[in-house]
Design an enzyme around this catalytic site. Structure first.
Site, short mmCIF file in Angstrom:
data_model
loop_
_atom_site.label_atom_id
_atom_site.label_comp_id
_atom_site.label_asym_id
_atom_site.label_seq_id
_atom_site.Cartn_x
_atom_site.Cartn_y
_atom_site.Cartn_z
N CYS A 238 -11.75 -18.80 9.43
CA CYS A 238 -10.64 -17.71 9.61
C CYS A 238 -9.51 -17.87 8.64
O CYS A 238 -8.95 -18.85 8.42
CB CYS A 238 -10.17 -17.82 11.06
SG CYS A 238 -8.75 -16.96 11.36
N CYS A 241 -6.14 -18.61 10.72
CA CYS A 241 -5.98 -20.11 11.52
C CYS A 241 -6.86 -21.18 10.95
O CYS A 241 -6.78 -22.35 11.75
CB CYS A 241 -5.99 -19.56 12.90
SG CYS A 241 -7.79 -19.60 13.46
N CYS A 269 -6.99 -16.88 18.00
CA CYS A 269 -6.36 -17.17 16.69
C CYS A 269 -4.73 -17.16 16.77
O CYS A 269 -4.24 -18.16 16.26
CB CYS A 269 -6.64 -15.90 15.90
SG CYS A 269 -6.43 -15.95 14.06
#
Lengths: 295, 256
Positions: A238, A241, A269
């Site tokens: 991601c 994050c 997230c």
């Protein structure tokens, strides 16, 4: 706000829906017909899920709605405010705090716990629909457990693409009996369907069907011996994050091929970022469009 | 020797109108029975009754099952009968479109019966499908093409492959050569004859084409107005018809 009965639907309707839900829980994976009502929203916006939510909500519940993993998209916001107005229940975006979660196209990343209810919005409940157009015949196929046709679809996938290309609404077999459409969740979420601590309810408003998975139900994704099921996702961490084991959305950031992958579950997230995790776009400086030459 | 299929006074009525009445016969393993007659004589009704697609109003259809010996298929439960329909029985429709899934590739069509009886290995299924396409003279390279891109004769051959892949013992055929031009018919008949002989199949062939039964059938039943008017060895019936209607039928064939 009291012009409405609690949670919009009248009590008789909620009883009728609860009966269908109980039957669905008693026969996991079986599609129970129910007398779906007109809701103040168009079909396809979650009329089935909303009716199921209305039937299971109690004044003490805390309600969360996610749309493709996000808490802040149109569908999620409007359904959440719908129940705020008509039921006066508390709402939340935190998965762990919610007792009833209505979802479209995702299962939250955070494992669900006992006492939680996950309500799915289902567009087409019949997994055999596009293979066998006759409803009378698909019912017979469920009745007699004739599911060879489901594998024909997977066979076609492999013969055309070299692998099972079905990536969402991936068919599953429940408790070795019914083949079920898990609604258009990505197949990445399929393993979370089985042996869950939470109750999972599926509502299809236009198609007038309810089905259910009680907690700790065996759910197996269909596959071939030499082409086993794979819970696939985009092969990136991601960008916000840094999570590597979550389902990702691809976001186009400009018209020159720029893109980023972010968790589709916004609550997951955000809570990771709040806990100090960072991704490619956040660990040096906050991401900003201005830096890329656009204002 | 136990007959593979034995029909006893099978009767089907549509209201006051007779579909077929009091039809009895025995079919022995490896034998091919032809049923001829004009349109509306009850041939297809009879075939559908025998294959379990229609439920007759009276009579028995006893099939010699692999597991339990002779059993009346009309008294079987529906799952059992449908299981029979995709393992030991095969049904070849007149129009290939009725028997094929037009939106599914040739390989998927042939593989469907295998998957329906539990095959779960893609490589094996595909291997068998390719093998069967070759046996019915369809280029194996077309395994991923849809039947919509096939000619009528190829579709019919594909339907036959799809039906025979699970090694049935009894094949029902409803006008298998109907709607095909004569040269394609000849090749299809040649193919069918080969398959029937190689696999030791029993078959019941409904047709109005006497040439088809002359080539394929060992025995012949002539039907008129729902009743069987004459039975016998194919050559015997065709060369020396006894019943007035059989005589008419045989003499109606155009000589080129």
């Amino acid at each position: 706000m009291n012009e409405y009965n609690f949670a919009y639907l009248d009590e008789q309707t909620k009883r009728m829906i609860r009966r269908a839900i109980l039957k669905g829980l008693a026969i996991p994976g079986y599609q129970v017909p129910f007398a779906s009502r007109e809701m103040p929203m168009p079909y396809g916006w979650g009329t089935g899920g909303v009716q199921v939510s209305a039937a299971v909500l109690t004044p003490e519940d805390r309600f969360k709605v996610i749309d493709q993993g996000a808490d802040d998209t149109t569908n999620a916001v409007s359904i959440r405010s719908f129940f705020e107005r008509t039921a006066g229940v508390e709402t939340t975006t935190a998965t762990a705090e919610a007792t009833v979660i209505q979802t479209r196209h995702r299962i939250p990343e955070e494992p669900l716990s006992e006492g939680q209810i996950l309500v799915y919005q289902v567009p087409i409940p019949e997994p055999l629909r596009f293979l066998e157009p006759r409803e009378s015949e698909t019912r017979k196929m469920h009745e007699l457990e004739e599911y060879g046709l489901m594998h024909v679809k997977l066979y076609e996938d492999i013969s055309r693409h070299g692998h099972i290309a079905t990536s969402y609404a991936y068919p599953v077999k429940v408790e070795d009996r019914y083949v079920m459409d898990p609604s258009p969740i990505p197949k990445f979420d399929n393993p979370k369907l089985g042996d869950s601590d939470a109750i999972q309810l599926f509502g299809a408003g236009r198609e007038q069907r309810i089905y259910a998975l009680p907690p700790h139900t065996q759910v197996v994704s269909l596959d071939f011996d030499d082409h086993p099921f794979e819970a696939s996702k985009a092969d990136h961490p991601c960008a916000l994050c840094g999570a590597v084991n979550t389902y990702l959305d691809e976001v186009i950031t400009d018209d020159a091929g720029g893109r980023m992958f972010v968790c589709s579950d916004t609550d997951y997230c955000e809570s990771r970022r709040a806990a100090g995790f960072t991704g490619a776009m956040t660990h040096t400086r906050p991401f900003s469009m201005a830096e890329q030459g656009q204002s | 020797m136990t007959p593979l299929l034995s029909a006893k006074v099978v009767t089907k009525r549509y209201g006051a109108h007779i579909g077929c009445a009091d039809v009895s016969f025995d079919l022995y393993p490896g034998e091919v029975l032809g049923i001829v007659g004009e349109s509306g004589s009850g041939k297809s009704t009879l075939l559908n009754c025998l294959a379990g697609h229609l439920s007759p109003d009276g009579g028995e259809v006893v099939f010699d099952t692999r597991a339990d010996g002779p059993r009346d298929t009309l008294l079987m439960s529906e799952p059992e009968r449908r299981m029979l329909g995709r393992t030991d029985w095969a049904f070849v429709h007149q129009h290939a479109r009725d028997g094929l899934r037009m939106g599914v590739s040739a390989g998927g069509n042939v593989g469907e019966r295998l998957m329906a009886v539990g095959a779960r290995h893609y490589g094996d299924i595909r291997g068998k499908a390719t093998d069967w396409l070759e046996r019915v003279e369809i280029d194996a390279a077309r395994v991923d093409d849809r039947p919509t891109t096939f000619s009528g004769g190829m579709q019919q051959r594909l339907q036959i492959a799809r039906n025979l892949v699970t090694g049935p013992r009894l094949v029902f055929m409803d006008e298998p050569t109907g709607g095909l031009d004569v040269s394609v018919q000849a090749r299809l008949l040649d193919l069918l004859r080969g398959l029937v002989r190689d696999m030791g199949l029993s078959a019941i062939i409904v047709t109005h084409d006497l040439a088809v039964v002359r080539l394929l059938a060992d025995r012949l039943m002539v039907m008129k107005d729902g009743h069987v008017v004459e039975t016998g060895l194919t050559d015997q019936v065709l060369d020396d018809p006894q019943h007035a209607y059989s005589q008419l039928l045989v003499s109606s064939v155009l000589q080129v």
